[in-house]
Design a protein around this motif. Structure first.
Motif, mmCIF file in Angstrom:
data_model
loop_
_atom_site.group_PDB
_atom_site.id
_atom_site.type_symbol
_atom_site.label_atom_id
_atom_site.label_comp_id
_atom_site.label_asym_id
_atom_site.label_seq_id
_atom_site.Cartn_x
_atom_site.Cartn_y
_atom_site.Cartn_z
ATOM 1 N N ASN A 67 0.809 -1.221 0.000
ATOM 2 C CA ASN A 67 0.000 0.000 0.000
ATOM 3 C C ASN A 67 0.841 1.270 0.000
ATOM 4 O O ASN A 67 0.291 2.364 0.040
ATOM 5 N N GLN A 68 2.160 1.134 0.003
ATOM 6 C CA GLN A 68 3.020 2.312 0.008
ATOM 7 C C GLN A 68 3.366 2.664 -1.436
ATOM 8 O O GLN A 68 3.997 1.885 -2.145
ATOM 9 N N LEU A 69 2.961 3.848 -1.847
ATOM 10 C CA LEU A 69 3.098 4.266 -3.235
ATOM 11 C C LEU A 69 4.547 4.216 -3.728
ATOM 12 O O LEU A 69 4.812 3.787 -4.847
ATOM 13 N N PHE A 70 5.513 4.602 -2.883
ATOM 14 C CA PHE A 70 6.906 4.608 -3.338
ATOM 15 C C PHE A 70 7.408 3.200 -3.639
ATOM 16 O O PHE A 70 8.214 3.009 -4.541
ATOM 17 N N GLN A 71 6.917 2.193 -2.912
ATOM 18 C CA GLN A 71 7.327 0.820 -3.191
ATOM 19 C C GLN A 71 6.704 0.337 -4.497
ATOM 20 O O GLN A 71 7.359 -0.337 -5.302
ATOM 21 N N ILE A 72 5.473 0.686 -4.740
ATOM 22 C CA ILE A 72 4.806 0.310 -5.988
ATOM 23 C C ILE A 72 5.513 0.967 -7.170
ATOM 24 O O ILE A 72 5.779 0.321 -8.187
#
Length: 86
Positions: free
Chosen positions: A8-13
């Motif tokens: 759910n963490q945008l930077f990881q996606i």
């Protein structure tokens, strides 16, 4: 140290999408589990890159532009041996 992936963490996606886009066009190798030679399924997996330098640079530039980074004009390589922990 323990790493934890939170989808759910945008930077990881965005990081995962960037790596996948960098390798866009790389053929996938599918294991043939019906093959009588099952020994090859459990052997070492070689890192094989079938993309040529031109395709890698194009993919890299697309990822850089999408992330607001000035695009590189060529690839750079580290030619020396890098010592790692054994």
């Amino acid at each position: 140290m323990r790493f934890h992936f939170d989808g759910n963490q945008l930077f990881q996606i965005k990081a995962i999408e960037s790596i996948a886009d960098l390798l866009r066009g790389q053929p996938r190798t599918i294991a043939d589990f019906a093959s009588p030679d099952v020994g090859s399924l459990f052997g070492p997996v070689r890192n094989r890159l079938d993309l040529d330098e031109t395709q890698l640079v194009e993919n890299l530039q697309a990822v850089q532009r999408r992330n607001g980074i000035t695009p590189d004009t060529s690839l750079q390589a580290i030619d020396e041996t890098i010592q790692t922990a054994i």
